[in-house]
Design a protein around this motif. Structure first.
Motif, mmCIF file in Angstrom:
data_model
loop_
_atom_site.group_PDB
_atom_site.id
_atom_site.type_symbol
_atom_site.label_atom_id
_atom_site.label_comp_id
_atom_site.label_asym_id
_atom_site.label_seq_id
_atom_site.Cartn_x
_atom_site.Cartn_y
_atom_site.Cartn_z
ATOM 1 N N ASP A 4 -49.061 1.017 -34.370
ATOM 2 C CA ASP A 4 -49.559 -0.306 -34.024
ATOM 3 C C ASP A 4 -49.546 -1.185 -35.274
ATOM 4 O O ASP A 4 -49.987 -0.758 -36.344
ATOM 5 N N SER A 5 -49.050 -2.394 -35.140
ATOM 6 C CA SER A 5 -48.977 -3.297 -36.287
ATOM 7 C C SER A 5 -50.389 -3.773 -36.649
ATOM 8 O O SER A 5 -51.132 -4.210 -35.788
ATOM 9 N N PHE A 6 -50.769 -3.727 -37.850
ATOM 10 C CA PHE A 6 -50.037 -3.208 -39.021
ATOM 11 C C PHE A 6 -50.874 -2.057 -39.583
ATOM 12 O O PHE A 6 -51.452 -2.166 -40.648
ATOM 13 N N LYS A 7 -50.870 -1.008 -38.821
ATOM 14 C CA LYS A 7 -51.762 0.112 -39.103
ATOM 15 C C LYS A 7 -50.950 1.355 -39.466
ATOM 16 O O LYS A 7 -50.195 1.341 -40.418
ATOM 17 N N GLU B 136 -46.475 -11.299 -30.652
ATOM 18 C CA GLU B 136 -47.187 -12.022 -31.715
ATOM 19 C C GLU B 136 -47.080 -11.273 -33.043
ATOM 20 O O GLU B 136 -46.825 -11.866 -34.094
ATOM 21 N N TRP B 137 -47.253 -9.949 -32.981
ATOM 22 C CA TRP B 137 -47.159 -9.146 -34.208
ATOM 23 C C TRP B 137 -45.735 -9.120 -34.739
ATOM 24 O O TRP B 137 -45.505 -9.147 -35.950
ATOM 25 N N GLN C 100 -45.262 -12.141 -36.683
ATOM 26 C CA GLN C 100 -45.887 -12.060 -38.002
ATOM 27 C C GLN C 100 -44.989 -11.342 -39.007
ATOM 28 O O GLN C 100 -44.980 -11.669 -40.196
ATOM 29 N N ALA C 101 -44.255 -10.335 -38.506
ATOM 30 C CA ALA C 101 -43.381 -9.551 -39.382
ATOM 31 C C ALA C 101 -42.013 -10.191 -39.561
ATOM 32 O O ALA C 101 -41.158 -9.656 -40.272
ATOM 33 N N ARG D 2 -39.360 -11.186 -34.591
ATOM 34 C CA ARG D 2 -39.484 -11.475 -33.160
ATOM 35 C C ARG D 2 -38.113 -11.824 -32.583
ATOM 36 O O ARG D 2 -37.401 -12.670 -33.116
#
Length: 295
Positions: A36-39, A98-99, A102-103, A106
């Motif tokens: 899971d971003s950003f884990k 959405e994540w 962020q990276a 997309r």
């Protein structure tokens, strides 16, 4: 039906070893890790869990393909599969948009991206030489030097109708999200069966379905479940998740099995006070109740 523990990204990575060893020792069937971003890294977590255990089937739920190159993903999945044959399950999906934004990865068409990745990864894991010139995936005569002896199951996740249909078409199984009503689970499985029947899939009558539920037990179980559900965009009072004792959880698992779920995952709440004891509860109290039905 197999029963397993899902280790959500709310649990820090350094807790994984103790939890995996407890799951293995007590006899749970499966353990699922997340990317899971950003884990946590799904690949690192799954590899470590497999190395620390002897019998557990370990799955990744799931790798977001926008963050990855399909050749690298196939290399990683093949390596894990060769080191731990028969105990590894791969999972991919298009990720939370959405994540992915962020990276900076997309995609304009997440489904096209997922289709191209799934196709390339499956062919590479089968030992083929792959050349592709797709919208997102471009490979030039790529072949794995160390393909798996038997490719690991490639599960594909997604909740929308198009994602579910793509997973049913291209995956070895569908992964469902963790906050669904019974009716939603039934409807999704019906959609999977319809797609597989249409394409003449061998498993059309009994597809591989992985589904998880958020579970809380103990005297304050319902309050803890109600606090947890909004974290997953779900509301209390709709029949989502399970709160109760071993019989209540086993009844929910049997209900999922009756819908056609083949892999039942249990996700603890973020405020679960004793994760090791929770795993023992699943293996020693819930699992025997599921197995005893019809015997």
């Amino acid at each position: 039906m197999r029963i397993g523990i899902h280790i959500p990204p709310t649990i820090p990575p350094e807790r994984l070893r103790s939890l995996a060893e407890r799951a293995d020792r007590t006899g749970l069937d499966e353990l699922w890790v997340w990317e899971d971003s950003f884990k946590q890294s799904g690949v690192a977590s799954a590899t470590a869990a497999l190395a620390w255990t002897d019998n557990l089937r370990v799955g990744i739920s799931l790798l977001p393909v926008p963050l990855r190159n399909p050749a690298l993903t196939a290399m990683e999945l093949a390596t894990i599969s060769r080191m731990f044959p028969g105990r590894f399950v791969a999972g991919i999906g298009h990720g939370v948009q959405e994540w992915m934004g962020q990276a900076g990865v997309r995609a304009e068409s997440p489904l096209t991206l997922l289709r191209e990745h799934a196709t390339a990864i499956r062919r590479l894991l089968a030992g083929e030489e792959v050349s592709m010139d797709g919208r997102y995936v471009r490979l030039d005569r790529v072949r794995l030097d160390w393909p798996p002896t038997a490719p690991p199951p490639l599960m594909i996740g997604g909740a929308g109708p198009k994602s579910v249909a793509l997973a049913a078409e291209l995956g070895d199984g569908n992964l469902f999200t963790n906050a669904l009503t019974d009716d939603q689970v039934r409807d999704l499985i019906a959609a999977v069966i319809a797609v597989k029947t249409k394409i003449g899939a061998a498993d059309a009558d009994r597809p591989e379905i992985g589904a998880a539920q958020i579970v809380a037990t103990g005297p304050d179980a319902q309050q803890r479940l109600d606090r947890e559900l909004p974290l997953w965009d779900a509301q209390p009072g709709l029949g989502i998740g399970v709160a109760g004792d071993a019989r209540t959880v086993a009844a929910a698992a049997r209900r999922y099995a009756s819908f056609g779920v083949t892999s039942y995952g249990v996700q603890p709440t973020a405020d679960e006070p004793d994760l090791e004891a929770f795993i023992s509860f699943l293996a020693e109290e819930v699992k025997p109740l599921i197995a005893s039905v019809g015997t």
